[in-house]
Write a protein that holds these residues in place. Structure first.
Motif, PDB file in Angstrom:
ATOM      1  N   GLY A  32      22.490  31.438  46.993  1.00 40.66           N
ATOM      2  CA  GLY A  32      22.544  30.353  45.935  1.00 40.66           C
ATOM      3  C   GLY A  32      23.738  29.835  45.843  1.00 40.66           C
ATOM      4  O   GLY A  32      24.380  29.315  46.852  1.00 40.66           O
ATOM      5  N   GLU A  33      24.302  29.425  44.587  1.00 41.89           N
ATOM      6  CA  GLU A  33      25.651  28.508  44.448  1.00 41.89           C
ATOM      7  C   GLU A  33      26.559  29.207  44.961  1.00 41.89           C
ATOM      8  O   GLU A  33      26.884  30.220  44.427  1.00 41.89           O
ATOM      9  CB  GLU A  33      25.472  28.173  42.886  1.00 41.89           C
ATOM     10  CG  GLU A  33      26.884  27.314  42.701  1.00 41.89           C
ATOM     11  CD  GLU A  33      27.115  27.196  41.402  1.00 41.89           C
ATOM     12  OE1 GLU A  33      26.143  27.370  40.406  1.00 41.89           O
ATOM     13  OE2 GLU A  33      28.338  26.885  40.752  1.00 41.89           O
ATOM     14  N   VAL A  34      27.432  28.677  45.853  1.00 45.46           N
ATOM     15  CA  VAL A  34      28.747  29.259  46.419  1.00 45.46           C
ATOM     16  C   VAL A  34      29.939  28.373  45.875  1.00 45.46           C
ATOM     17  O   VAL A  34      31.030  28.630  45.593  1.00 45.46           O
ATOM     18  CB  VAL A  34      28.749  29.365  47.950  1.00 45.46           C
ATOM     19  CG1 VAL A  34      28.016  30.560  48.453  1.00 45.46           C
ATOM     20  CG2 VAL A  34      28.488  27.874  48.745  1.00 45.46           C
ATOM     21  N   ILE A  35      29.592  27.046  45.731  1.00 47.85           N
ATOM     22  CA  ILE A  35      30.498  26.031  45.227  1.00 47.85           C
ATOM     23  C   ILE A  35      29.985  25.295  44.171  1.00 47.85           C
ATOM     24  O   ILE A  35      28.929  24.778  43.912  1.00 47.85           O
ATOM     25  CB  ILE A  35      30.878  25.196  46.516  1.00 47.85           C
ATOM     26  CG1 ILE A  35      31.772  25.695  47.361  1.00 47.85           C
ATOM     27  CG2 ILE A  35      31.491  23.831  46.017  1.00 47.85           C
ATOM     28  CD1 ILE A  35      32.310  25.004  48.520  1.00 47.85           C
ATOM     29  N   GLY A  36      30.846  24.975  43.094  1.00 50.87           N
ATOM     30  CA  GLY A  36      30.572  23.955  42.088  1.00 50.87           C
ATOM     31  C   GLY A  36      31.678  23.041  41.874  1.00 50.87           C
ATOM     32  O   GLY A  36      32.790  23.385  41.968  1.00 50.87           O
ATOM     33  N   GLY A  37      31.437  21.800  42.025  1.00 48.06           N
ATOM     34  CA  GLY A  37      32.790  20.929  41.847  1.00 48.06           C
ATOM     35  C   GLY A  37      32.023  19.360  41.147  1.00 48.06           C
ATOM     36  O   GLY A  37      30.982  19.113  40.843  1.00 48.06           O
ATOM     37  N   MET A  65      28.512  18.228  41.715  1.00 45.55           N
ATOM     38  CA  MET A  65      27.911  18.620  43.166  1.00 45.55           C
ATOM     39  C   MET A  65      27.818  20.390  43.202  1.00 45.55           C
ATOM     40  O   MET A  65      28.722  21.096  42.587  1.00 45.55           O
ATOM     41  CB  MET A  65      28.505  18.129  44.118  1.00 45.55           C
ATOM     42  CG  MET A  65      30.069  18.580  44.220  1.00 45.55           C
ATOM     43  SD  MET A  65      30.936  18.189  45.866  1.00 45.55           S
ATOM     44  CE  MET A  65      31.484  19.776  46.264  1.00 45.55           C
ATOM     45  N   ASP A  66      26.728  20.887  43.532  1.00 45.63           N
ATOM     46  CA  ASP A  66      26.765  22.138  43.704  1.00 45.63           C
ATOM     47  C   ASP A  66      26.249  22.444  45.232  1.00 45.63           C
ATOM     48  O   ASP A  66      25.297  21.945  45.634  1.00 45.63           O
ATOM     49  CB  ASP A  66      25.587  23.127  42.720  1.00 45.63           C
ATOM     50  CG  ASP A  66      26.173  23.342  41.622  1.00 45.63           C
ATOM     51  OD1 ASP A  66      27.132  23.048  41.295  1.00 45.63           O
ATOM     52  OD2 ASP A  66      25.145  23.803  40.875  1.00 45.63           O
ATOM     53  N   VAL A  67      26.807  23.553  45.858  1.00 46.86           N
ATOM     54  CA  VAL A  67      26.671  23.814  47.307  1.00 46.86           C
ATOM     55  C   VAL A  67      25.924  25.035  47.296  1.00 46.86           C
ATOM     56  O   VAL A  67      26.311  26.224  46.558  1.00 46.86           O
ATOM     57  CB  VAL A  67      27.764  23.883  48.183  1.00 46.86           C
ATOM     58  CG1 VAL A  67      27.335  24.275  49.871  1.00 46.86           C
ATOM     59  CG2 VAL A  67      28.714  22.763  48.125  1.00 46.86           C
TER      60      VAL A  67
HETATM   61 MG    MG Z   1      28.525  26.138  38.771  1.00 47.03          MG
END
Ligand code: MG
Ligand code: 4AD
Length: 477
Positions: A399-404, A391-393
């Protein structure tokens, strides 16, 4: 030094007619009569009123922009507009001069680029001091959120032998003599002679070790510096940045999304509630900059309104496959306005993410279930065999602040994925053993701290939300 009262305390509960001593830096000295003094304890200045007949002219000349002064006097109700109280100066001492003929900062609007070159002085400006007070407060709120929710703060190593993200963008850590490297028989560098007896680098993420914590303590988080030697000269990339990585046993990808949304909303709410003065200054700054811009280039909402909007609305949640379909039926795609074609199987580009967040949904979006081919080896393989529970927030303007992701907990599947992606089992033997002995489903994510600070402060460039940015070609200060 003698005792001083901090300006924040004076303004919080002013005691009229009290004798006070304040120390700080001069933000302005108007008409040889009004000193605006700031000591960093608050964005607000304390006005000090000078009767110039009572002071030596030579002394007053030294009360210049950003000089450091000590002022003693009586606190009175202010005669003028703009402040409730002011101090009538009885004594002025210049603690540290800042000769205006030599001092590089001037009392006028300076560009952020110029201020970056003056990182030893830029925290004295209104904008940067507000940014760094807010940065502090977000760090504090992060620890508070996890502590209040029963997580343990885990310190993961800065120096590691593994490449968690498998992107190969690492800084080497070595004490070998670069001019005279020891070689093995087949001509490669002999790292067995290096400090740790093996090849090591600065960490790109604390996740793999955080998983060790989650599988024993249940809920952990890391908050530390991470390093990426990617040659990205953008307003969103640093070579040294801070990351927050919660890792939770028994969470699946949906729990993970819930946590991410709740967490970032908490941080925004915390700043809205506790730092309104700093936010107001940052909001006004953006309005000033945008005053002369074309309407279509301006932000759709002011800073504080944007923050409120984000906490008051549910994030949109879609799959990667939905995202690709939406992008392919979008106007910019049909009119050939995307530089990169959105095709199933290739990563979303910044322009695609921006369209989804800023045009299509106009709020934060969480994209999940990405194709496995461009995601990290540890992400859990979905039943379709093609996508992973990643998941990407995505946030407006950033743009992307979180990747998990949910992590692959099945030993055989993980082993096969590592082989497929060329991840060395020898290096990560312990990571595999976590799946063999007492393993369980678990999930986590990484929040890019500076990107979050950027979003909350509304700063355009990530270099202006970290005191000493490290970017390609730049390691001054
Ligand atoms: Mg990422
Ligand atoms: O998406 P990333 O690469 O994810 C990880 O490192 C996972 N191990 C996290 C996890 O699951 N525990 O990085 C996480 C976030 C990104 O979403 C982005 O906000 C930020 O870190 N980030 C950067 N921030 C500034 N400069 C860079 N070069 C960044 N690279 C990533």
């Amino acid at each position: 030094m003698s005792r001083r009262t901090e300006i924040a305390d004076i303004l919080k509960a002013p005691k009229i007619n009290e004798k006070i001593t304040v120390m700080g830096w001069v933000r302005a000295f108007r008409s040889n009569r009004f000193i605006a003094l700031n000591d960093g304890s608050t964005i607000k200045n304390l006005q000090a009123v000078v009767d110039f007949e009572n002071f030596d002219e030579a002394l007053l000349k030294k009360v210049s922009f950003h000089s450091c002064v000590k002022i003693s006097g009586t606190l009175v109700e202010s005669q003028g507009a703009g402040q409730d109280v002011e101090v009538n100066c009885e004594e002025i001492e210049v603690i540290g001069e800042a000769n205006p003929d030599e001092y590089v900062l001037q009392p006028k609007r300076q560009t952020m680029e110029f201020l970056r070159e003056q990182a030893h002085f830029r925290l004295r400006t209104n904008t940067l001091s507000a940014v760094f007070r807010v940065r502090h407060a977000i760090s504090f709120a992060i620890h508070k959120y996890y502590n209040d929710n029963g997580y343990y703060y885990m310190h993961t190593p800065i120096i590691t032998g593994s490449d968690a993200e498998g992107a190969g963008e690492m800084f080497h850590v070595s004490t070998l003599d670069a001019e005279n490297l020891p070689k093995t028989e087949d001509g490669k560098v002999d790292y067995s002679q290096d400090f740790f007896g093996k090849e090591t680098n600065l960490t790109v993420s604390g996740q793999l070790q955080a998983e060790i914590g989650a599988l024993a303590l249940g809920k952990v988080y890391t908050f530390g510096p991470t390093f990426r030697a990617e040659n990205s000269n953008t307003s969103r990339h640093l070579a040294e940045f801070w990351m927050i990585e919660p890792e939770v046993a028994f969470n699946d990808i949906h729990d993970n999304m819930d946590l991410a949304e709740d967490f970032v909303k908490y941080l925004i709410n915390y700043i809205l509630k506790n730092y309104p003065d700093d936010l107001a200054i940052l909001d006004k700054r953006i309005q000033n900059i945008e005053k002369n811009m074309k309407t279509e280039l301006r932000r759709p909402m002011g800073l504080i309104d944007t923050l409120r909007f984000v906490v008051d609305n549910d994030f949109e949640r879609i799959t990667y496959t939905d995202a690709i379909n939406l992008l392919r039926s979008s106007k910019p795609f049909k009119k050939g306005r995307f530089e990169f074609e959105p095709t199933w199987g290739s990563d979303l580009q910044a322009e695609h993410e921006r369209w989804l967040v800023e045009k299509k949904f106009q709020k934060p979006v969480i994209v999940r279930d990405y194709p496995k081919n461009f995601k990290a080896f540890y992400m859990r393989l979905n039943d379709d065999g093609e996508t992973v529970a990643a998941m990407d927030v995505l946030f407006p303007g950033i743009g992307e602040v979180i990747g998990g992701s949910q992590r692959e907990e099945r030993h055989d599947v993980l082993k096969a994925r590592m082989q497929e992606m060329g991840v060395e089992e020898e290096e990560l033997w312990w990571y595999l053993e976590l799946r063999k002995f007492g393993g369980c489903p678990h999930a986590g994510f990484g929040l890019g701290f500076e990107r979050m600070v950027q979003f909350i402060t509304g700063m355009d460039n990530i270099r202006d939300v970290i005191p000493f940015p490290r970017t390609p070609g730049k390691a001054e200060f």
